[in-house]
Motif scaffolding. Structure first.
Motif, short mmCIF file in Angstrom:
data_model
loop_
_atom_site.label_atom_id
_atom_site.label_comp_id
_atom_site.label_asym_id
_atom_site.label_seq_id
_atom_site.Cartn_x
_atom_site.Cartn_y
_atom_site.Cartn_z
N VAL A 53 -28.21 6.71 13.19
CA VAL A 53 -27.00 6.57 12.38
C VAL A 53 -27.21 5.41 11.40
CG1 VAL A 53 -25.43 7.48 14.12
CG2 VAL A 53 -25.91 5.03 14.06
N GLU A 54 -26.56 5.48 10.29
CA GLU A 54 -26.67 4.43 9.29
C GLU A 54 -25.56 3.41 9.48
OE1 GLU A 54 -28.96 3.85 7.05
OE2 GLU A 54 -30.13 5.60 7.66
N ARG A 55 -25.95 2.16 9.50
CA ARG A 55 -24.96 1.09 9.63
C ARG A 55 -24.51 0.68 8.23
NH1 ARG A 55 -25.93 -5.13 11.80
NH2 ARG A 55 -23.80 -5.86 11.37
N VAL A 56 -23.24 0.86 7.96
CA VAL A 56 -22.69 0.50 6.66
C VAL A 56 -21.43 -0.33 6.89
CG1 VAL A 56 -21.76 1.33 4.47
CG2 VAL A 56 -23.59 2.60 5.61
N GLU A 57 -21.37 -1.51 6.30
CA GLU A 57 -20.21 -2.38 6.42
C GLU A 57 -19.44 -2.39 5.10
OE1 GLU A 57 -19.34 -3.78 9.18
OE2 GLU A 57 -21.15 -3.51 10.40
N GLU A 58 -18.19 -2.78 5.19
CA GLU A 58 -17.35 -2.85 3.99
C GLU A 58 -17.84 -3.95 3.06
OE1 GLU A 58 -12.65 -3.64 2.77
OE2 GLU A 58 -13.31 -3.71 4.87
N ILE A 59 -17.97 -3.62 1.78
CA ILE A 59 -18.43 -4.60 0.78
C ILE A 59 -17.24 -5.40 0.27
CG2 ILE A 59 -19.55 -4.87 -1.46
CD1 ILE A 59 -21.00 -2.24 -0.94
N VAL A 60 -17.33 -6.72 0.44
CA VAL A 60 -16.28 -7.62 -0.04
C VAL A 60 -16.90 -8.55 -1.08
CG1 VAL A 60 -14.55 -9.33 0.58
CG2 VAL A 60 -15.14 -7.50 2.19
N PRO A 61 -16.77 -8.27 -2.38
CA PRO A 61 -17.38 -9.11 -3.42
C PRO A 61 -16.79 -10.52 -3.40
CG PRO A 61 -16.71 -6.99 -4.33
CD PRO A 61 -16.10 -7.09 -2.97
N THR A 62 -17.64 -11.51 -3.62
CA THR A 62 -17.20 -12.91 -3.66
C THR A 62 -17.40 -13.55 -5.02
OG1 THR A 62 -19.37 -13.71 -2.93
CG2 THR A 62 -17.77 -13.15 -1.21
N GLY A 63 -18.25 -12.95 -5.86
CA GLY A 63 -18.52 -13.52 -7.18
C GLY A 63 -19.39 -14.75 -7.15
N LYS A 64 -20.14 -14.96 -6.08
CA LYS A 64 -20.95 -16.17 -5.94
C LYS A 64 -22.43 -15.82 -5.91
CE LYS A 64 -17.43 -18.75 -3.37
NZ LYS A 64 -17.12 -19.45 -2.10
#
Length: 397
Positions: A170-181
C-alpha cells in the motif's frame, strides 16, 4: 510499500524451530551463491530450479516453504547484482564480492507458508517445520489490511527476542500542509544540525552516553569461559545494550526528520560521503554515532510521503564561501566563526546552512530573494509551495 513490525510471543521450543528455519535459509542462500560461482551467467530461474534440487537432496531443507527457499536464493542474487553494479560504476575501494553467510538472523516468506488468524493477532507457520502459532505484539494493527496486500513476511532474530515484519503493498500518503518556509541544514558534531535560520539541534551522542556500560558488559564477556552458558548470557546482555543504542539513534533520526519535513516546504541538506569521512580514525566513532546517512534517508522518504521537496547538494565550499558576498574565506575545522571582509560575522555552521539552501534553490531554479517572502494565493496554497512543485515537475518531466 510499508513495513509493520511485531514481536513474536511463543514457547521456548518454538523459538528453537525458528532458529532451524533461519539456518536452513542461510544454507539455501550459500548453496545458491556456490552454484552461481560454478556456473556464472545463470539467471534467477536457474537458482529457483537449484532450490528444488536441494529440497529433494536434503530432507530438512525440503521442510522450508518453497517460496521461502526462492526468497533465500533471491538474497544471493541481490548480492551478485550489487557486486556487478559497483564494478560497472567503478566504485572506489572493494567492490563487495558476494560472501558466504555465517550468522544469518532472518528468514523470509512470500505469500505462502504462513497464515494469519481471523483477528490478525496471531501468526501461524504452515510449512514442514511446523513452528506453530505465535502471538503478535505491537502498537500497529493488521486488521485494516487484506491478506492479499501482504507480499512478504520476514522473521528476524534479535538480542531481545524474535520479530515478524509484514511488507504490505500500500502507498503511504499523508495530508500536505504547506508552510511557505525553506530551510537549509548543515549537520555537524558540535550540534546535530544547524539550519539556515541559526537554530540548532543538540547532538544526542547515544553511543558516548552508553559507552561506559558497554565497556563494562564487554569486560564481563571476555572474562567468561568460551562456549559456556554464562558467556552466552553475557553476550546476550551486551547485544541488548547495543540494540538499545541503535534504536535510540533511529528514533532520534526519524523524529527529527519528521519535524523538519512538516515545518518546511523546501528542505536542503548536504550530500556527505560518510563512508569516506569515517576513514578519519579520530572522528570515526563520533560520525558513526551521529547517523547522518540515516537522517538523510528519512528526510528523503518523509519528503515523498508528505509531498515536500527535499534536495541534496554537494558539500564542497559550503563552509568556506561567504553566504553574503560569495567570497572564499579559508578556515580550518577548529575555527568556528565565519568572519568575512564584507562585514559578515556568523557561526560557521549557520553560514554553511545558508550556502546549502542557496545552492539547492539554484539547482531547482527558485529565486532566493523571493523564496523567503511566500504568501498565500487564491487557492489556499503558498506561492513558494506552488513554485517548488512547478520547478520539480519541470526538472523531472
Amino acid at each position: 510499500m510499508i513495513v509493520l513490525e511485531f514481536k513474536l510471543k511463543g514457547r521456548h521450543e518454538q523459538y528453537r524451530v525458528i532458529d532451524d528455519m533461519i539456518r536452513t535459509a542461510q544454507f539455501i542462500r550459500n548453496k545458491a551463491l556456490r552454484y552461481w560461482m560454478d556456473n556464472q551467467g545463470i539467471k534467477l530461474s536457474d537458482l529457483y530450479k537449484q532450490c528444488a534440487v536441494l529440497a529433494k537432496e536434503f530432507d530438512w531443507a525440503g521442510k522450508l516453504n518453497s517460496m521461502a527457499r526462492q526468497a533465500s536464493a533471491e538474497r544471493a542474487l541481490i548480492a551478485i547484482q550489487r557486486f556487478f553494479a559497483n564494478c560497472k560504476a567503478n566504485s572506489p575501494g572493494k567492490k563487495g564480492f558476494p560472501q558466504f553467510k555465517k550468522c544469518t538472523r532472518s528468514v523470509e516468506y512470500k505469500t505462502s507458508g504462513w497464515k494469519l488468524s481471523s483477528d490478525k493477532r496471531h501468526l501461524t507457520f504452515t510449512d514442514g517445520f511446523k513452528a506453530g502459532t505465535f502471538k503478535l505484539v505491537g502498537s500497529r494493527d493488521l486488521y485494516f489490511y487484506a491478506s492479499e496486500e501482504i507480499k512478504r513476511v520476514r522473521v528476524i532474530r534479535r538480542a531481545d527476542g524474535y520479530y515478524s515484519q509484514f511488507c504490505i503493498n500500500v502507498e503511504r500518503v499523508e495530508e500536505i500542509v504547506p508552510t511557505g518556509k525553506t530551510v537549509g541544514l548543515d549537520v555537524g558534531l558540535a550540534h546535530f544540525y544547524t539550519d539556515s535560520t541559526g537554530e540548532t539541534v543538540p547532538n544526542p551522542r547515544h553511543l558516548q552516553k552508553s559507552e561506559k556500560a558497554l565497556k563494562r558488559l564487554q569486560r564481563r564477556v571476555s572474562k567468561k569461559k568460551k562456549g559456556s552458558a554464562n558467556r552466552r548470557k553475557a553476550i546476550n546482555r551486551l547485544g541488548r545494550k547495543h540494540l538499545k543504542v541503535s534504536r535510540q539513534r533511529k528514533d532520534f533520526a526519524v523524529k527529527t526528520a519528521l519535524c523538519v519535513v512538516k515545518s518546511s516546504d523546501f528542505v536542503a541538506y548536504e550530500d556527505l560521503q560518510v563512508k569516506n569521512m569515517v576513514k578519519n580514525h579520530k572522528l570515526a566513532k563520533s560520525i558513526s554515532d551521529a547517523a547522518w546517512s540515516q537522517f538523510a534517508q528519512w528526510l528523503q522518504y518523509l519528503g515523498k510521503v508528505y509531498g515536500k521537496t527535499v534536495v541534496a547538494v554537494a558539500p564542497q565550499y559550503t563552509s568556506q564561501d561567504c553566504s553574503n558576498c560569495g567570497a572564499t574565506v579559508k578556515k580550518s575545522l577548529s575555527v568556528r566563526t565565519h568572519v568575512c571582509g564584507c562585514g559578515t560575522v556568523l557561526d560557521r555552521d549557520h553560514n554553511a546552512a545558508l550556502n546549502i539552501l542557496a545552492k539547492a534553490l539554484r539547482q531547482t531554479g527558485i529565486d532566493l530573494n523571493t523564496a523567503g517572502h511566500a504568501g498565500i494565493n487564491a487557492f489556499g496554497q503558498t506561492d513558494l509551495y506552488s513554485r517548488v512543485v512547478t520547478s520539480t515537475s519541470k526538472s523531472t518531466g
